[in-house]
Design an enzyme around this catalytic site. Sequence first.
Site, PDB file in Angstrom:
ATOM      1  N   GLY A 233      -0.709  -2.401  -1.650  1.00  0.00           N
ATOM      2  CA  GLY A 233      -0.519  -1.282  -2.569  1.00  0.00           C
ATOM      3  C   GLY A 233      -0.810  -1.620  -4.008  1.00  0.00           C
ATOM      4  N   ARG A 234      -0.361  -2.798  -4.459  1.00  0.00           N
ATOM      5  CA  ARG A 234      -0.537  -3.122  -5.882  1.00  0.00           C
ATOM      6  C   ARG A 234      -1.966  -3.491  -6.229  1.00  0.00           C
ATOM      7  NH1 ARG A 234       2.490  -8.287  -3.715  1.00  0.00           N
ATOM      8  NH2 ARG A 234       2.706  -6.784  -2.050  1.00  0.00           N
TER       9      ARG A 234
ATOM     10  N   GLU B 149       6.019  -8.427  -8.104  1.00  0.00           N
ATOM     11  CA  GLU B 149       6.161  -8.097  -6.689  1.00  0.00           C
ATOM     12  C   GLU B 149       5.456  -9.144  -5.830  1.00  0.00           C
ATOM     13  OE1 GLU B 149       6.401  -3.855  -5.324  1.00  0.00           O
ATOM     14  OE2 GLU B 149       4.521  -4.375  -4.310  1.00  0.00           O
TER      15      GLU B 149
ATOM     16  N   LYS C 271       0.111   5.807   2.065  1.00  0.00           N
ATOM     17  CA  LYS C 271      -0.533   5.232   3.246  1.00  0.00           C
ATOM     18  C   LYS C 271       0.087   5.800   4.520  1.00  0.00           C
ATOM     19  CE  LYS C 271      -1.789   0.879   3.233  1.00  0.00           C
ATOM     20  NZ  LYS C 271      -1.773  -0.614   3.298  1.00  0.00           N
TER      21      LYS C 271
ATOM     22  N   LYS D 286      15.788   0.545  -0.384  1.00  0.00           N
ATOM     23  CA  LYS D 286      15.305   1.813   0.158  1.00  0.00           C
ATOM     24  C   LYS D 286      16.021   2.153   1.458  1.00  0.00           C
ATOM     25  CE  LYS D 286      10.715   2.108   0.114  1.00  0.00           C
ATOM     26  NZ  LYS D 286       9.307   1.650   0.167  1.00  0.00           N
TER      27      LYS D 286
ATOM     28  N   HIS E  44       6.141  -4.976 -34.651  1.00  0.00           N
ATOM     29  CA  HIS E  44       7.286  -4.366 -35.337  1.00  0.00           C
ATOM     30  C   HIS E  44       8.461  -4.176 -34.389  1.00  0.00           C
ATOM     31  CE1 HIS E  44       5.002  -3.331 -39.049  1.00  0.00           C
ATOM     32  NE2 HIS E  44       3.990  -3.377 -38.203  1.00  0.00           N
TER      33      HIS E  44
ATOM     34  N   GLU F  87       9.732   9.119  -2.171  1.00  0.00           N
ATOM     35  CA  GLU F  87       9.455   9.703  -3.482  1.00  0.00           C
ATOM     36  C   GLU F  87       8.219  10.600  -3.441  1.00  0.00           C
ATOM     37  OE1 GLU F  87      11.188   5.511  -4.341  1.00  0.00           O
ATOM     38  OE2 GLU F  87       9.857   6.447  -2.864  1.00  0.00           O
TER      39      GLU F  87
END
Length: 539
Positions: A269-270, A355, A209, A506, A386, A215
């Site tokens: 964002g999510r 979040e 954005k 961050k 399993h 990153e």
Amino acid sequence: MALPSVNPTKTASWKRLEHHFTEAQYLKMKDLFAQDAERANKFTIKWDDFYVDFSKNRITEETFKYLLELADDVKLKEAIESQFSGEKINKTEGRAVLHTALRAPESAVVMVDGENVIPEIYKVKHKIEGFTNEVVNGDRKGYTGKPFTDVVNIGIGGSDLGPAMVVDALQFYKNQLTTHFVSNVDGDHVNEVIKKLNPETTLFVVVSKTFTTQETISNANTIKSWFLKSANEEDIAKHFVAVSTNLDAVSKFGIDTSNIFPMWDWVGGRFSLWSAVGLSISLAVGYNNYASLLEGAHKMDVHFKNEDFKKNIPVVLGLISIWYNNFFDAESEAVIAYSQYLNQFATYLQQGIMESNGKSVDRNGSPIDYQTGTLIWGEPGTNSQHAFFQLIHQGTKLIPADFIGFVESLHGNQDHQDKLTSNFLAQTEALLNGKTKEQVVAEGTSEAIVPFKIFEGNKPTNTIFIKKLTPESLGKLIAMYEHKIFVQGVIWNIFSYDQFGVELGKQLASKILKEFSGEAENEHDNSTFNLLNYYRQNS
């Protein structure tokens, strides 16, 4: 108008639930089924191609009644209206929360700051459609005139998890393009991806954005440097597109401004896969399938907004989750999808749920003295059977679980589908009934081993049975959990749509990074100071 601010623990319904819990905590679900032959029908919601059975829970009709009263006491209906009408319910950031508008029909009217945002949304959708068709049909080519064969999505968080999960889930519907995802700032990650690629035939989608996310921009620059080893600066415009609001930064990177797909600040964002962030989804499966994904989500939106709470799937699932989290002190929930296509689904939900609702301050800014948020985890069945099912079946923790299954397979192998579904159904039955000492003894088990083979049972599950995994049904499923998040946040009296909790680390990382280059020296605790020195001395 802001969201209503009601401390749930002060409501009459919460007090009734507390009193009710003193007896309900000892309920045995097997007894409840034995006492009421209609229990499964009473606690099942049939909607469209969804069959949601929540009868295997430690609830009675009285429990359900009080939970529904709780929804009324915290003014959930009013909160839903506030969200859908475009009010700035994300008060801490001064934003509306309108991922629902992204999948609304073109005839809808959704006002934000006095302006209908639907025309702008469809302008971007048409741009996504045109761009997708050009790439998929081979009309848009790379710098040597070859059609694209690969697409790389460069993003992190919601700019990665949503698209990556959906592309994986819809592999059956993919076209000839191969889609890759680069997210982690770990250089080994990006280099493992690019070593498989041909720069002449690869399209890169940079999703950020602000176009400043460490990153994403680090990975984009690394890929750009790799690309320029065989191409020229002017070729960047043909191979890189951006989903961003920062036009200047995107342009400086070398991306043609006509290849910028805009975002809006009223989409968190999510929840952004429904926006231009979903460009990589559209490229991977074609625009028509992407549009079906959005249409499915819209159908769930309409259901959530209009359906009576007692037959409202996200509301019911949210209330049941509150019941276990806040009264049984169950801290986690497992999400078990009986489809390998959904192998990233629980990972995707972790961001959305943890979040959003990982908050310890209420909407008045006051500390909270009750539990919020749930730990989300899971893997596909039958693999998970399993792995961690031992803990769910015989461990000491109460772990409510959602089981998600599909009636039809996509490739049509009925033998495999019957085996998969038999496990899907058997596990919830086993968690319900368990295995008594008498049953274990009757199997001829030696006396010394009997205690180890007893299953307590009475383990709660929801069963979400869907006709078939299609783009539309996946859209419904994702939206169902989005609205469940909203329900829980309203009841817990928290703001679900900010995420200040991701920022502190961050900020400190930026300071530490400057220490590596000698630009700064900061004070640290002894542990961090020693670790920094260890890294500098050995790197």
